[in-house]
Write a protein that holds these residues in place. Sequence first.
Motif, PDB file in Angstrom:
ATOM      1  N   UNK A   4       3.055   1.380 -12.135  1.00 54.10           N
ATOM      2  CA  UNK A   4       3.828   0.781 -11.219  1.00 54.10           C
ATOM      3  C   UNK A   4       2.995  -0.319 -10.478  1.00 54.10           C
ATOM      4  N   UNK A   5       3.362  -1.527 -10.180  1.00 56.29           N
ATOM      5  CA  UNK A   5       2.809  -2.441  -9.578  1.00 56.29           C
ATOM      6  C   UNK A   5       2.678  -2.141  -8.128  1.00 56.29           C
ATOM      7  N   UNK A   6       1.552  -2.240  -7.427  1.00 56.16           N
ATOM      8  CA  UNK A   6       1.402  -1.917  -6.152  1.00 56.16           C
ATOM      9  C   UNK A   6       2.040  -2.767  -5.353  1.00 56.16           C
ATOM     10  N   UNK A   7       2.638  -2.225  -4.157  1.00 59.82           N
ATOM     11  CA  UNK A   7       3.424  -3.109  -3.256  1.00 59.82           C
ATOM     12  C   UNK A   7       3.703  -1.918  -1.942  1.00 59.82           C
ATOM     13  N   UNK A   8       2.706  -1.972  -0.899  1.00 61.20           N
ATOM     14  CA  UNK A   8       2.698  -1.105  -0.139  1.00 61.20           C
ATOM     15  C   UNK A   8       4.146  -1.236   0.779  1.00 61.20           C
ATOM     16  N   UNK A   9       4.721  -2.379   0.860  1.00 67.28           N
ATOM     17  CA  UNK A   9       5.779  -2.519   1.880  1.00 67.28           C
ATOM     18  C   UNK A   9       6.989  -2.060   1.074  1.00 67.28           C
ATOM     19  N   UNK A  10       6.999  -1.991  -0.152  1.00 68.93           N
ATOM     20  CA  UNK A  10       8.048  -1.734  -1.021  1.00 68.93           C
ATOM     21  C   UNK A  10       7.761  -0.417  -2.090  1.00 68.93           C
TER      22      UNK A  10
END
Length: 376
Positions: free
Chosen positions: A213-219
């Motif tokens: 999974x690509x990191x994206x703290x907001x999503x």
Amino acid sequence: MEHDKAAELLQRYLDGQCDAEESALVERAYGKAIAPHPAYYDELTITDITSRAWSRTRARTAGRLYRYRWPVAAAALLALAALGWWVAGRTGKTSTYALLRDVAPGSAKATLVLDDGTPLDLGKTAKGLVAIQGDQAVSKAADGELAYAREGGAGSRGGYNAIYTPRGGAYNVVLPDGSKVWLNAASSLRFPVSLGATGQRVVQLTGEAYFEVNADARRPFIVETPAQQVRALGTQFNVCAYTDDPSETTTLLEGAVNVHSLGGGGDHPLRPGQQAAVEDGQVRIGPAVADAIAWQQGKMRFHDTPLPDLMRQVSRWYDIDVVYQGAIPQKRFSGGIRRDTHLSTLLKILELSSVRFSMREEAGRRMLVVQPDDGN
């Protein structure tokens, strides 16, 4: 080379072309060198197993065996070690069976269902642009991988797409948010074409998949299955959620995930090297085992696995139906073999543990019949 002789001997044994003495040597080498020590051999690579087995055989037999029997015994030991398979339990006489025809392993096969319901057979679809879905161009790479990439312009949201793998199939896809997914046989993944554009990234899974999974703290990235919800930010993990398995499992390799049981078992954070098993709404946390992700690395691996559990994996990967004749053999297996192995080779190895197999066809379906070897 001795290793070449080992491979030749093993292949003749699997093809039923060994004489009685050679067959006995293969089976004796297996029983004495590998079966009693599954945990030990599990820690070694195939190369290490081969070299160590050869060294021990040379030291133990130097000057004591006849000129003919010594290299054959060594070759037998090497052959089994190089194959990388061991069975925990009593070895027995190898029974004979006949396949109507050999069964090839699974391969890259899947169906992509577009938002309007149009199905595309990815095995027959030409490389290059496959479809336009919303603002996403869907393409098939030279290696067969399916990838979504945003095109210029806003475009429409594009609705939902889904990928289905049949029994005997597997497929890789790069999702619209850049995350990578490996789908195992008899699995499906449904996702919005706008995945990652706004809010949470939610996908629905049946069967089994490995995620990067690509990191994206907001999503946060959320995997929904019939029994659990796995929440991740940026991580690598495997989710196994077949409906015919007694439990669903999530195995974490890197990062962090939270497993939520839909049956009221609460939330459970995982650390790398841990596995969560969800059964009847309850969640058990334990150490991860290498078996869980072996399929994604092109292998089948088992650790103290009951025969019915093993045969469910065989059924999915080789697209065959498994039936039991008589009592289900109470055998447990530990070991591994490459997933590109034909079924006859795998069954021949399993028969070393006093289990017999036969094949028949009914209504166009291949049926693998499993029964105990009563001659032992």
